[in-house]
Write a protein that holds these residues in place. Structure first.
Motif, PDB file in Angstrom:
ATOM      1  N   PRO A 106       0.928  -1.383   0.174  1.00 25.40           N
ATOM      2  CA  PRO A 106       0.172  -0.124  -0.071  1.00 25.40           C
ATOM      3  C   PRO A 106       0.761   1.261  -0.083  1.00 25.40           C
ATOM      4  CG  PRO A 106      -0.670  -1.673   1.604  1.00 25.40           C
ATOM      5  CD  PRO A 106       0.646  -2.124   1.046  1.00 25.40           C
ATOM      6  N   GLY A 107       0.622   2.185  -0.775  1.00 26.56           N
ATOM      7  CA  GLY A 107       1.472   3.170  -1.019  1.00 26.56           C
ATOM      8  C   GLY A 107       2.612   3.316  -1.833  1.00 26.56           C
ATOM      9  N   GLY A 108       2.964   1.808  -2.356  1.00 26.77           N
ATOM     10  CA  GLY A 108       4.176   1.619  -3.041  1.00 26.77           C
ATOM     11  C   GLY A 108       5.508   2.402  -2.575  1.00 26.77           C
ATOM     12  N   VAL A 109       6.264   3.000  -3.365  1.00 21.57           N
ATOM     13  CA  VAL A 109       7.534   3.465  -3.182  1.00 21.57           C
ATOM     14  C   VAL A 109       7.400   4.661  -1.864  1.00 21.57           C
ATOM     15  CG1 VAL A 109       8.690   2.836  -5.350  1.00 21.57           C
ATOM     16  CG2 VAL A 109       7.508   4.882  -5.147  1.00 21.57           C
ATOM     17  N   VAL A 110       6.288   5.278  -1.914  1.00 18.69           N
ATOM     18  CA  VAL A 110       6.198   6.184  -0.881  1.00 18.69           C
ATOM     19  C   VAL A 110       6.096   5.672   0.760  1.00 18.69           C
ATOM     20  CG1 VAL A 110       4.788   8.049   0.077  1.00 18.69           C
ATOM     21  CG2 VAL A 110       4.913   7.887  -2.663  1.00 18.69           C
ATOM     22  N   THR A 111       5.353   4.606   0.599  1.00 15.69           N
ATOM     23  CA  THR A 111       5.591   3.964   1.975  1.00 15.69           C
ATOM     24  C   THR A 111       6.851   3.309   2.232  1.00 15.69           C
ATOM     25  OG1 THR A 111       3.240   3.029   1.501  1.00 15.69           O
ATOM     26  CG2 THR A 111       4.559   2.084   3.299  1.00 15.69           C
ATOM     27  N   THR A 112       7.473   2.769   1.036  1.00 19.34           N
ATOM     28  CA  THR A 112       8.790   2.190   1.204  1.00 19.34           C
ATOM     29  C   THR A 112      10.033   3.336   1.796  1.00 19.34           C
ATOM     30  OG1 THR A 112       8.210   0.363  -0.113  1.00 19.34           O
ATOM     31  CG2 THR A 112      10.582   0.746   0.250  1.00 19.34           C
ATOM     32  N   GLY A 113       9.549   4.318   1.037  1.00 23.64           N
ATOM     33  CA  GLY A 113      10.714   5.591   1.072  1.00 23.64           C
ATOM     34  C   GLY A 113      10.517   6.020   2.611  1.00 23.64           C
ATOM     35  N   PHE A 114       9.495   6.322   3.060  1.00 20.12           N
ATOM     36  CA  PHE A 114       9.150   6.586   4.566  1.00 20.12           C
ATOM     37  C   PHE A 114      10.026   5.625   5.422  1.00 20.12           C
ATOM     38  CE2 PHE A 114       6.726   6.213   8.540  1.00 20.12           C
ATOM     39  CZ  PHE A 114       6.905   7.566   8.961  1.00 20.12           C
ATOM     40  N   ALA A 115       9.646   4.348   5.311  1.00 18.27           N
ATOM     41  CA  ALA A 115      10.353   3.173   6.092  1.00 18.27           C
ATOM     42  C   ALA A 115      11.825   3.256   5.602  1.00 18.27           C
ATOM     43  CB  ALA A 115       9.688   1.687   5.523  1.00 18.27           C
ATOM     44  N   LEU A 116      12.323   3.617   4.696  1.00 19.23           N
ATOM     45  CA  LEU A 116      13.744   3.715   4.523  1.00 19.23           C
ATOM     46  C   LEU A 116      14.478   4.764   5.248  1.00 19.23           C
ATOM     47  CD1 LEU A 116      16.272   3.120   2.804  1.00 19.23           C
ATOM     48  CD2 LEU A 116      15.669   4.540   1.286  1.00 19.23           C
ATOM     49  N   VAL A 117      13.766   5.880   5.410  1.00 19.21           N
ATOM     50  CA  VAL A 117      14.155   6.947   6.163  1.00 19.21           C
ATOM     51  C   VAL A 117      14.400   6.456   7.743  1.00 19.21           C
ATOM     52  CG1 VAL A 117      13.596   9.203   7.192  1.00 19.21           C
ATOM     53  CG2 VAL A 117      13.561   8.682   4.832  1.00 19.21           C
ATOM     54  N   ILE A 118      13.267   6.079   8.449  1.00 23.55           N
ATOM     55  CA  ILE A 118      13.204   5.407   9.840  1.00 23.55           C
ATOM     56  C   ILE A 118      14.188   4.331   9.935  1.00 23.55           C
ATOM     57  CG2 ILE A 118      11.556   4.168  11.514  1.00 23.55           C
ATOM     58  CD1 ILE A 118      10.631   6.852  10.741  1.00 23.55           C
ATOM     59  N   ALA A 119      14.513   3.461   8.919  1.00 24.48           N
ATOM     60  CA  ALA A 119      15.361   2.427   8.948  1.00 24.48           C
ATOM     61  C   ALA A 119      16.800   3.161   9.032  1.00 24.48           C
ATOM     62  CB  ALA A 119      15.463   1.416   7.928  1.00 24.48           C
ATOM     63  N   VAL A 120      17.284   4.248   8.111  1.00 21.44           N
ATOM     64  CA  VAL A 120      18.352   4.730   8.407  1.00 21.44           C
ATOM     65  C   VAL A 120      18.443   5.252  10.010  1.00 21.44           C
ATOM     66  CG1 VAL A 120      19.684   6.798   7.621  1.00 21.44           C
ATOM     67  CG2 VAL A 120      18.740   5.063   5.666  1.00 21.44           C
ATOM     68  N   LEU A 121      17.655   6.031  10.417  1.00 22.35           N
ATOM     69  CA  LEU A 121      17.465   6.754  11.646  1.00 22.35           C
ATOM     70  C   LEU A 121      17.710   5.611  12.632  1.00 22.35           C
ATOM     71  CD1 LEU A 121      14.527   9.276  11.469  1.00 22.35           C
ATOM     72  CD2 LEU A 121      17.198   9.825  11.473  1.00 22.35           C
ATOM     73  N   ALA A 122      17.198   4.416  12.475  1.00 21.12           N
ATOM     74  CA  ALA A 122      17.487   3.390  13.548  1.00 21.12           C
ATOM     75  C   ALA A 122      19.037   2.963  13.387  1.00 21.12           C
ATOM     76  CB  ALA A 122      16.559   2.132  13.289  1.00 21.12           C
ATOM     77  N   VAL A 123      19.414   2.753  12.221  1.00 19.18           N
ATOM     78  CA  VAL A 123      20.945   2.404  12.059  1.00 19.18           C
ATOM     79  C   VAL A 123      21.890   3.509  13.019  1.00 19.18           C
ATOM     80  CG1 VAL A 123      22.861   2.120  10.716  1.00 19.18           C
ATOM     81  CG2 VAL A 123      20.615   1.119   9.898  1.00 19.18           C
ATOM     82  N   ILE A 124      21.501   4.580  12.681  1.00 20.62           N
ATOM     83  CA  ILE A 124      22.550   5.501  13.240  1.00 20.62           C
ATOM     84  C   ILE A 124      22.324   5.637  14.812  1.00 20.62           C
ATOM     85  CG2 ILE A 124      22.808   8.076  13.490  1.00 20.62           C
ATOM     86  CD1 ILE A 124      22.021   8.291  10.590  1.00 20.62           C
ATOM     87  N   ALA A 125      20.761   5.223  15.121  1.00 21.06           N
ATOM     88  CA  ALA A 125      20.766   5.266  16.694  1.00 21.06           C
ATOM     89  C   ALA A 125      21.188   4.318  17.293  1.00 21.06           C
ATOM     90  CB  ALA A 125      19.065   5.399  16.832  1.00 21.06           C
TER      91      ALA A 125
END
Length: 332
Positions: free
Chosen positions: A262-281
């Motif tokens: 649902p939401g296609g690459v927009v949803t995935t792009g949002f999840a990608l940002v959260i995942a990058v923040l998690a890696v840094i965290a």
């Protein structure tokens, strides 16, 4: 003692070696018991709930700090690796695709159902544990659900049933790592001997070898380090999964997709940002664990660059798909 760890690994790996059907039946029962334990905890914790306990941590001088966020904006970021533990390994569900009837229908249903259960239990545990035991006390606790109930009889019940939750996690991780190694081995990314199955169609060495490594690591007594390494590895894996999804949607727009995000690459792009923040965290929480995990990743990448990329199995499902995609590209 070490014999407890050894017995746990031997018993649970032995169950997995007996076949996926037997293993998943046991896993289902253990998980059901763990869920019953959470229900018991919720019922017992409600009478002890006090909303003032949710914000009883002293406010620091961090940027953006308040009674609701005592460690400020940086505290939110640093809490992400701990929050991931509520949902860690849910992405392991697709590893059962080859052993599932009608995977294009049932795997998405399994993931969505799993996420729904985890979301409900996550909110329940987070709110009731903190409200019953106090945020300050629970932040220092190694067994929060039990300590939140104090010395009551319910605490003892939850303590014993809670062991099922640990066993369920342990059991599911064994399944996930064996299928992941099986797939990588079958394609030639890891030694092909890891994808050899026994008479019950279980990948023997893909179950045993990581089990031996896990047992040896358990002897060093660095549980927190290993847990944070697992979170860092998971967060980095999420980044790669999101990138892969975006690349596939752009390079292979006509690929058959029985289930579409649902939401296609927009949803995935949002999840990608959260995942990058998690890696840094993860570096904010435990930089040693993050660096150790990066060393492990680097070792596997070196193995691929030096050896395995020259020995990929041409007729594996992974490579057949890549070859088919290349052929279609030439025809176009």
């Amino acid at each position: 003692g070490w014999w407890v760890y050894l017995a746990a690994y031997a018993i649970f790996i032995g169950i997995h070696l007996s076949g996926v059907g037997e293993a998943l039946k046991v896993m289902f029962v253990i998980t059901a018991i763990a869920l019953v334990g959470l229900v018991v905890f919720a019922v017992a914790a409600i009478p002890h709930f006090d909303s003032t306990n949710l914000t009883d941590i002293a406010v620091t001088d961090a940027a953006g700090a308040s009674a609701l966020l005592p460690f400020g904006l940086l505290g939110i970021w640093a809490a992400i690796p701990f929050a991931i533990w509520f949902f860690l390994a849910i992405e392991g569900v697709p590893l059962a695709a080859e052993e599932t009837a009608e995977p294009e229908r049932n795997v998405p249903k399994g993931i969505i159902a799993g996420m729904a259960v985890l979301l409900v239990t996550c909110v329940t545990v987070l709110v009731l544990t903190t409200g019953a035991g106090g945020a300050a006390a629970m932040s220092e606790s190694g067994n929060p659900l039990v300590e939140a109930l104090g010395d009551s009889g319910w605490a003892k019940v939850v303590n014993y049933i809670g062991l099922a939750g640990l066993i369920a996690s342990f059991f599911s991780i064994i399944y996930a790592y064996s299928r992941q190694l099986f797939a990588l081995s079958r394609a030639g990314y890891l030694p092909t001997v890891l994808s050899v199955t026994n008479s019950r169609k279980a990948p023997t060495l893909a179950l045993i070898v990581p089990g031996v490594i896990g047992f040896l690591l358990s002897l060093i007594g660095q549980g927190a380090l290993l847990l944070n390494m697992a979170v860092f590895g998971a967060a980095l894996r999420y980044v790669l999964m999101m990138v892969s999804h975006i690349v596939l949607r752009r390079r292979e727009p006509d690929m058959p997709r029985p289930y579409r995000t649902p939401g296609g690459v927009v949803t995935t792009g949002f999840a990608l940002v959260i995942a990058v923040l998690a890696v840094i965290a993860t570096f904010l929480v435990d930089s040693v664990a993050a660096l150790c995990c990066l060393v492990v990743f680097a070792a596997f990448m070196a193995y691929f660059g030096i050896y395995s990329r020259h020995h990929l199995v041409a007729n594996s499902p992974d490579e057949e798909f890549a070859a088919l995609a290349a052929a279609e590209g030439e025809l176009k």
